[in-house]
Design an enzyme around this catalytic site. Sequence first.
Site, PDB file in Angstrom:
ATOM      1  N   ASP A   1       0.843  -1.200   0.000  1.00  0.00           N
ATOM      2  CA  ASP A   1       0.000   0.000   0.000  1.00  0.00           C
ATOM      3  C   ASP A   1       0.883   1.257   0.000  1.00  0.00           C
ATOM      4  O   ASP A   1       0.378   2.383  -0.064  1.00  0.00           O
ATOM      5  CB  ASP A   1      -1.009   0.004   1.157  1.00  0.00           C
ATOM      6  CG  ASP A   1      -0.355   0.044   2.513  1.00  0.00           C
ATOM      7  OD1 ASP A   1       0.881  -0.101   2.594  1.00  0.00           O
ATOM      8  OD2 ASP A   1      -1.077   0.222   3.521  1.00  0.00           O
ATOM      9  N   SER A   2       2.205   1.060   0.016  1.00  0.00           N
ATOM     10  CA  SER A   2       3.137   2.171  -0.247  1.00  0.00           C
ATOM     11  C   SER A   2       2.828   2.770  -1.619  1.00  0.00           C
ATOM     12  O   SER A   2       3.262   3.884  -1.934  1.00  0.00           O
ATOM     13  CB  SER A   2       4.593   1.687  -0.174  1.00  0.00           C
ATOM     14  OG  SER A   2       4.761   0.501  -0.914  1.00  0.00           O
TER      15      SER A   2
ATOM     16  N   ASP B   1      -1.275  -6.156  -0.561  1.00  0.00           N
ATOM     17  CA  ASP B   1      -1.316  -5.549   0.771  1.00  0.00           C
ATOM     18  C   ASP B   1      -2.735  -5.073   1.079  1.00  0.00           C
ATOM     19  O   ASP B   1      -3.308  -4.284   0.316  1.00  0.00           O
ATOM     20  CB  ASP B   1      -0.360  -4.338   0.755  1.00  0.00           C
ATOM     21  CG  ASP B   1       0.220  -4.035   2.101  1.00  0.00           C
ATOM     22  OD1 ASP B   1      -0.095  -4.750   3.071  1.00  0.00           O
ATOM     23  OD2 ASP B   1       1.017  -3.077   2.178  1.00  0.00           O
TER      24      ASP B   1
ATOM     25  N   LYS C   1      -1.187  -9.462   2.610  1.00  0.00           N
ATOM     26  CA  LYS C   1      -0.439  -9.041   3.808  1.00  0.00           C
ATOM     27  C   LYS C   1      -1.350  -8.144   4.629  1.00  0.00           C
ATOM     28  O   LYS C   1      -2.124  -7.362   4.084  1.00  0.00           O
ATOM     29  CB  LYS C   1       0.833  -8.291   3.424  1.00  0.00           C
ATOM     30  CG  LYS C   1       1.584  -7.754   4.645  1.00  0.00           C
ATOM     31  CD  LYS C   1       2.944  -7.231   4.271  1.00  0.00           C
ATOM     32  CE  LYS C   1       2.951  -5.803   3.762  1.00  0.00           C
ATOM     33  NZ  LYS C   1       2.404  -4.806   4.720  1.00  0.00           N
TER      34      LYS C   1
ATOM     35  N   GLU D   1      -1.335  -5.667   8.287  1.00  0.00           N
ATOM     36  CA  GLU D   1      -0.515  -5.060   9.349  1.00  0.00           C
ATOM     37  C   GLU D   1      -1.103  -5.368  10.725  1.00  0.00           C
ATOM     38  O   GLU D   1      -2.321  -5.372  10.897  1.00  0.00           O
ATOM     39  CB  GLU D   1      -0.462  -3.536   9.163  1.00  0.00           C
ATOM     40  CG  GLU D   1       0.341  -3.102   7.959  1.00  0.00           C
ATOM     41  CD  GLU D   1       0.531  -1.579   7.892  1.00  0.00           C
ATOM     42  OE1 GLU D   1       0.206  -0.872   8.871  1.00  0.00           O
ATOM     43  OE2 GLU D   1       1.020  -1.112   6.844  1.00  0.00           O
TER      44      GLU D   1
ATOM     45  N   GLU E   1       9.341  -4.625  10.294  1.00  0.00           N
ATOM     46  CA  GLU E   1       9.691  -3.286   9.805  1.00  0.00           C
ATOM     47  C   GLU E   1      10.247  -2.396  10.920  1.00  0.00           C
ATOM     48  O   GLU E   1       9.640  -2.274  11.999  1.00  0.00           O
ATOM     49  CB  GLU E   1       8.450  -2.605   9.168  1.00  0.00           C
ATOM     50  CG  GLU E   1       8.782  -1.192   8.670  1.00  0.00           C
ATOM     51  CD  GLU E   1       7.814  -0.626   7.658  1.00  0.00           C
ATOM     52  OE1 GLU E   1       6.864  -1.303   7.252  1.00  0.00           O
ATOM     53  OE2 GLU E   1       8.033   0.551   7.268  1.00  0.00           O
TER      54      GLU E   1
HETATM   55  O1  KIV Z   1       3.488  -1.131   1.610  1.00  0.00           O
HETATM   56  C1  KIV Z   1       4.643  -1.564   1.587  1.00  0.00           C
HETATM   57  O2  KIV Z   1       5.417  -1.314   0.669  1.00  0.00           O
HETATM   58  C2  KIV Z   1       5.074  -2.382   2.709  1.00  0.00           C
HETATM   59  C3  KIV Z   1       6.529  -2.712   2.796  1.00  0.00           C
HETATM   60  C4  KIV Z   1       7.278  -1.545   3.254  1.00  0.00           C
HETATM   61  C5  KIV Z   1       6.771  -3.909   3.633  1.00  0.00           C
HETATM   62  O3  KIV Z   1       4.280  -2.734   3.533  1.00  0.00           O
END
Ligand code: KIV
Length: 295
Positions: free
Chosen positions: A50-51, A89, A119, A121, A189
């Site tokens: 989600d970056s 994510d 993924k 969090e 992280e």
């Molecule tokens: O969103 C992302 O890119 C991430 C990584 C930094 C692990 O969660």
Amino acid sequence: MADTPIEKITIPSLRARKTVGPKVVCLTAYDYPTAKLLDEAGVDLILVGDSLGMVVLGYENTVPVTMDEMIHHTGAVTRAVRRALVVGDMPYFSFHLSADETIRNASRFLKEGGAAAVKIEGASRKRLKLVEAMVEAEIPVMGHVGLTPQSIHHLGRYKVKGKLAEEARRIVEDAANLEKAGAFAVVLESMPVEVAAEVTRAVKIPTIGIGAGPACDGQVLVFHDMMGFSNGYMPKFVRKYADLHGIMSGAVRAYAADVRKGRFPDDATSYHLKPEAAAELAPKKGRCAPGRGTR
Ligand code: KIV
């Protein structure tokens, strides 16, 4: 001659890396050409993080990213990938209301996005139940502990987690609980090397570090960070492997100068008529060009 079959990275083969190695190489990607490049270069795990919100969509943090945005970009990535395992994510508020909604959102990554896993969090008690529910629904889950960027408003700023003993112990417990809940791997992280080393020793699933030192079973970086896509602030844990900002900015400036000076397009980059058509269209002596009256 037939192509050599590609040995796809699967959840079991990724898990096995913990014991047999080599370390898991992971990068983020959000689009088709980048994902193709990473896959062909042998990256094992591609995270559609989600970056996306910060490095591609221009949001200030990851909180505004939506499910539809994530699915759109996950599809672009999976269409390019032959070998790597693709993980999508789960964005903020896609897993905060109920188990049913969480499973419905997670399943979209697999059914619409073509990813192999998601993924999520955090590792609160409620979150662990969601991990169990997703695994029960045949959705492989990767955990994420330490700094969890979706908690930005709660945290105030992005900072290293686990510098003190109590928080360090909580990170180790969180990772162990995610393993118990059925996660197949866990992202660590922004935490001290010693904490990441202890988690990596304590769990049987691969740990994928980012700002967590060299003891992890694998490593992830945001693609745009490691490529030097931006010339802005970078966290200490980023190593820039290229200066794409410099290269691309130089290329755009050279293009602009060529266009303004009339050096591009030139003859080599232009199309020409076939000779017979050129002859036919050439103005004939004594005849007027079509559409013009005689004087
Ligand atoms: O969103 C992302 O890119 C991430 C990584 C930094 C692990 O969660």
